[in-house]
Motif scaffolding. Structure first.
Motif, PDB file in Angstrom:
ATOM      1  N   ALA A  95       4.917  -4.356   8.748  1.00  0.00           N
ATOM      2  CA  ALA A  95       3.599  -3.170   8.771  1.00  0.00           C
ATOM      3  C   ALA A  95       4.011  -2.148   7.433  1.00  0.00           C
ATOM      4  CB  ALA A  95       3.619  -2.382   9.849  1.00  0.00           C
ATOM      5  N   GLY A  96       4.722  -2.824   6.156  1.00  0.00           N
ATOM      6  CA  GLY A  96       4.836  -2.083   5.033  1.00  0.00           C
ATOM      7  C   GLY A  96       6.408  -1.277   4.972  1.00  0.00           C
ATOM      8  N   GLU A  97       6.881  -1.268   6.236  1.00  0.00           N
ATOM      9  CA  GLU A  97       8.326  -0.575   6.176  1.00  0.00           C
ATOM     10  C   GLU A  97       9.306  -1.896   5.877  1.00  0.00           C
ATOM     11  OE1 GLU A  97       9.260   2.565   6.712  1.00  0.00           O
ATOM     12  OE2 GLU A  97       7.133   3.062   6.640  1.00  0.00           O
ATOM     13  N   TYR A  98      10.300  -1.761   5.078  1.00  0.00           N
ATOM     14  CA  TYR A  98      10.905  -2.746   4.541  1.00  0.00           C
ATOM     15  C   TYR A  98      12.672  -2.363   4.340  1.00  0.00           C
ATOM     16  CZ  TYR A  98      10.820  -0.965  -0.176  1.00  0.00           C
ATOM     17  OH  TYR A  98      10.828  -0.053  -1.003  1.00  0.00           O
ATOM     18  N   TRP A  99      13.356  -3.579   4.442  1.00  0.00           N
ATOM     19  CA  TRP A  99      14.716  -3.367   4.289  1.00  0.00           C
ATOM     20  C   TRP A  99      14.648  -4.393   3.095  1.00  0.00           C
ATOM     21  CZ3 TRP A  99      17.040  -3.420   9.660  1.00  0.00           C
ATOM     22  CH2 TRP A  99      17.308  -2.279  10.217  1.00  0.00           C
ATOM     23  N   THR A 100      15.757  -4.261   2.023  1.00  0.00           N
ATOM     24  CA  THR A 100      16.178  -5.275   1.001  1.00  0.00           C
ATOM     25  C   THR A 100      17.455  -6.097   1.636  1.00  0.00           C
ATOM     26  OG1 THR A 100      17.159  -3.577  -0.187  1.00  0.00           O
ATOM     27  CG2 THR A 100      15.197  -4.248  -0.819  1.00  0.00           C
ATOM     28  N   VAL A 124       0.917  -1.263   0.057  1.00  0.00           N
ATOM     29  CA  VAL A 124       0.034   0.091  -0.040  1.00  0.00           C
ATOM     30  C   VAL A 124       0.987   1.261   0.020  1.00  0.00           C
ATOM     31  CG1 VAL A 124      -1.826   1.245   1.170  1.00  0.00           C
ATOM     32  CG2 VAL A 124      -1.904  -1.234   1.354  1.00  0.00           C
ATOM     33  N   VAL A 125       0.828   2.230  -1.048  1.00  0.00           N
ATOM     34  CA  VAL A 125       1.540   3.272  -1.235  1.00  0.00           C
ATOM     35  C   VAL A 125       0.586   4.430  -0.510  1.00  0.00           C
ATOM     36  CG1 VAL A 125       2.782   4.817  -2.749  1.00  0.00           C
ATOM     37  CG2 VAL A 125       2.835   2.548  -3.235  1.00  0.00           C
ATOM     38  N   HIS A 126       1.136   4.922   0.668  1.00  0.00           N
ATOM     39  CA  HIS A 126       0.388   6.214   1.251  1.00  0.00           C
ATOM     40  C   HIS A 126       1.125   7.491   0.853  1.00  0.00           C
ATOM     41  CE1 HIS A 126      -1.401   4.088   4.773  1.00  0.00           C
ATOM     42  NE2 HIS A 126      -0.758   2.947   4.050  1.00  0.00           N
ATOM     43  N   LEU A 127       0.176   8.096   0.086  1.00  0.00           N
ATOM     44  CA  LEU A 127       0.541   9.518  -0.573  1.00  0.00           C
ATOM     45  C   LEU A 127       0.530  10.425   0.310  1.00  0.00           C
ATOM     46  CD1 LEU A 127      -1.275   9.280  -4.314  1.00  0.00           C
ATOM     47  CD2 LEU A 127       1.242   8.425  -3.585  1.00  0.00           C
ATOM     48  N   HIS A 128       1.538  11.405   0.494  1.00  0.00           N
ATOM     49  CA  HIS A 128       1.541  12.359   1.397  1.00  0.00           C
ATOM     50  C   HIS A 128       1.564  13.746   0.614  1.00  0.00           C
ATOM     51  CE1 HIS A 128       1.579   9.574   4.584  1.00  0.00           C
ATOM     52  NE2 HIS A 128       2.577   9.075   4.402  1.00  0.00           N
ATOM     53  N   GLN A 129       1.672  13.625  -0.617  1.00  0.00           N
ATOM     54  CA  GLN A 129       2.047  14.796  -1.620  1.00  0.00           C
ATOM     55  C   GLN A 129       1.072  14.507  -2.869  1.00  0.00           C
ATOM     56  OE1 GLN A 129       2.726  17.700  -3.288  1.00  0.00           O
ATOM     57  NE2 GLN A 129       4.369  17.744  -1.676  1.00  0.00           N
ATOM     58  N   ILE A 165      -4.179  -1.207  -8.518  1.00  0.00           N
ATOM     59  CA  ILE A 165      -5.287  -2.103  -8.749  1.00  0.00           C
ATOM     60  C   ILE A 165      -6.644  -1.518  -7.671  1.00  0.00           C
ATOM     61  CG2 ILE A 165      -3.744  -4.201  -8.976  1.00  0.00           C
ATOM     62  CD1 ILE A 165      -4.357  -5.044  -6.280  1.00  0.00           C
ATOM     63  N   GLY A 166      -6.240  -0.546  -7.071  1.00  0.00           N
ATOM     64  CA  GLY A 166      -7.242  -0.006  -6.065  1.00  0.00           C
ATOM     65  C   GLY A 166      -6.718   1.350  -5.455  1.00  0.00           C
ATOM     66  N   VAL A 167      -7.919   1.948  -4.847  1.00  0.00           N
ATOM     67  CA  VAL A 167      -7.426   3.374  -4.247  1.00  0.00           C
ATOM     68  C   VAL A 167      -8.292   3.106  -2.850  1.00  0.00           C
ATOM     69  CG1 VAL A 167      -7.501   5.666  -4.104  1.00  0.00           C
ATOM     70  CG2 VAL A 167      -7.215   4.407  -6.260  1.00  0.00           C
ATOM     71  N   SER A 168      -7.419   3.518  -1.893  1.00  0.00           N
ATOM     72  CA  SER A 168      -8.001   3.423  -0.513  1.00  0.00           C
ATOM     73  C   SER A 168      -7.912   4.679   0.430  1.00  0.00           C
ATOM     74  CB  SER A 168      -7.420   2.344   0.629  1.00  0.00           C
ATOM     75  OG  SER A 168      -6.125   2.708   0.847  1.00  0.00           O
ATOM     76  N   GLY A 169      -8.688   5.118   1.455  1.00  0.00           N
ATOM     77  CA  GLY A 169      -8.554   6.321   2.242  1.00  0.00           C
ATOM     78  C   GLY A 169      -9.364   7.351   1.359  1.00  0.00           C
ATOM     79  N   CYS A 170     -10.226   7.283   0.385  1.00  0.00           N
ATOM     80  CA  CYS A 170     -11.041   8.394  -0.215  1.00  0.00           C
ATOM     81  C   CYS A 170     -12.000   8.846   0.438  1.00  0.00           C
ATOM     82  CB  CYS A 170     -11.268   8.060  -1.716  1.00  0.00           C
ATOM     83  SG  CYS A 170     -11.841   9.563  -2.514  1.00  0.00           S
ATOM     84  N   LEU A 186      -3.244   2.430  -3.608  1.00  0.00           N
ATOM     85  CA  LEU A 186      -2.830   3.740  -3.381  1.00  0.00           C
ATOM     86  C   LEU A 186      -3.696   4.192  -2.078  1.00  0.00           C
ATOM     87  CD1 LEU A 186      -2.375   6.065  -6.650  1.00  0.00           C
ATOM     88  CD2 LEU A 186      -0.608   5.145  -5.237  1.00  0.00           C
ATOM     89  N   ASN A 187      -3.170   4.654  -1.155  1.00  0.00           N
ATOM     90  CA  ASN A 187      -3.801   5.394  -0.060  1.00  0.00           C
ATOM     91  C   ASN A 187      -3.837   6.942   0.101  1.00  0.00           C
ATOM     92  OD1 ASN A 187      -4.092   6.534   2.659  1.00  0.00           O
ATOM     93  ND2 ASN A 187      -5.005   4.515   3.386  1.00  0.00           N
ATOM     94  N   ILE A 188      -4.870   7.717  -0.147  1.00  0.00           N
ATOM     95  CA  ILE A 188      -4.935   9.084  -0.291  1.00  0.00           C
ATOM     96  C   ILE A 188      -5.495   9.759   0.785  1.00  0.00           C
ATOM     97  CG2 ILE A 188      -4.847   8.772  -2.863  1.00  0.00           C
ATOM     98  CD1 ILE A 188      -7.738   9.452  -2.799  1.00  0.00           C
ATOM     99  N   SER A 189      -5.621   9.081   1.971  1.00  0.00           N
ATOM    100  CA  SER A 189      -6.526   9.698   3.171  1.00  0.00           C
ATOM    101  C   SER A 189      -5.608  10.916   3.613  1.00  0.00           C
ATOM    102  CB  SER A 189      -6.274   8.557   4.218  1.00  0.00           C
ATOM    103  OG  SER A 189      -5.132   8.146   4.579  1.00  0.00           O
ATOM    104  N   THR A 190      -4.408  11.261   3.344  1.00  0.00           N
ATOM    105  CA  THR A 190      -4.104  12.373   3.994  1.00  0.00           C
ATOM    106  C   THR A 190      -4.109  13.533   2.957  1.00  0.00           C
ATOM    107  OG1 THR A 190      -1.734  11.730   3.359  1.00  0.00           O
ATOM    108  CG2 THR A 190      -2.262  11.098   5.425  1.00  0.00           C
TER     109      THR A 190
END
Length: 232
Positions: free
Chosen positions: A199-204, A17-22, A76-81, A50-54
């Motif tokens: 919780a979505g934070e990752y390291w390769t 889930v990609v949270h957009l803050h911009q 594939i979808g948008v959340s937080g709208c 895409l999460n656009i809640s902010t």
């Protein structure tokens, strides 16, 4: 009796889930491309939500959609709208508007304690895997912890809504807190993972501090950022 040509069945998939803050398309594109460059095997052409809640104010959805798609990610979808007009614009672009969050049930005092007890009994049962997890396999522990008492091959994936424990060599990908629980942790007796995520934070693999590679380690989130320490 003829069999129906289709079946509807439930299933589980691991999605980022990609949270957009911009809301500036070019800034979004550059930020996403930087993330993809850090983990191309994990993110290249990946399906995402895409999460656009902010976001607030005027939003040019078409430009945002084009900026994200230009990086190769597949929306594939948008959340937080929350805006009804924007929901219609997103829907007209051919994307579903998704709802996130937990369902809350109102209960009477007489049934509340029984529901809590049943819930605890259900979620406290960890999923335990005793066999080798081979390349290409994905194991998902829904609403609980995942315990693997064996090695995990490169190309395999462990996913849990709770914590993940690996009592063996961890060479694949491991994702804890898949439903967004930032309190979840990863415990591993021999860390050699391709990717670790909480919780979505990752390291390769190349982001894991070298001194912890091939050692017993504990990973957790500290102020929203991945942290690691030796597992004693």
């Amino acid at each position: 009796m003829s069999k129906s040509p289709i079946d509807f069945k439930g299933s589980n998939f691991t999605l980022s889930v990609v949270h957009l803050h911009q809301s500036q398309p070019e800034i979004i594109r550059q930020a996403i491309q930087e993330k993809i460059n850090q983990a191309p095997k994990f993110l290249q052409n990946a399906p995402i939500v895409l999460n656009i809640s902010t976001l607030s104010g005027d939003i040019n959805w078409l430009q945002i959609q084009q900026a994200v798609s230009a990086t190769g990610l597949r929306i594939i979808g948008v959340s937080g709208c929350k805006d009804e007009t924007l929901k219609k614009i997103i829907a007209s672009a051919g994307l579903p508007v998704l709802c996130e969050g937990k369902v809350v049930f109102k209960t009477t005092d007489s049934t509340k304690s029984n529901l809590v007890n049943d819930h605890n009994q259900e979620t406290n049962k960890a999923r335990i895997i005793n066999t080798l997890v081979r390349s290409g396999q994905q194991i998902y522990a829904r609403n609980t912890d995942l315990i693997v008492i064996n090695n995990v091959s490169a190309g395999a994936e462990l996913v849990a809504d709770g914590n993940v424990h690996i009592y063996g060599i961890m060479r694949g990908r491991v994702l804890a807190g898949a439903s967004g629980d930032f309190k979840c942790q990863i415990f591993c007796t021999n860390l050699a993972a391709e990717l670790v995520s909480i919780a979505g934070e990752y390291w390769t693999m190349d982001q894991i501090p070298g001194k912890f590679f091939s050692t017993a380690a504990r990973l957790y989130l500290q102020d929203g950022v991945l942290a690691i320490q030796t597992l004693n």
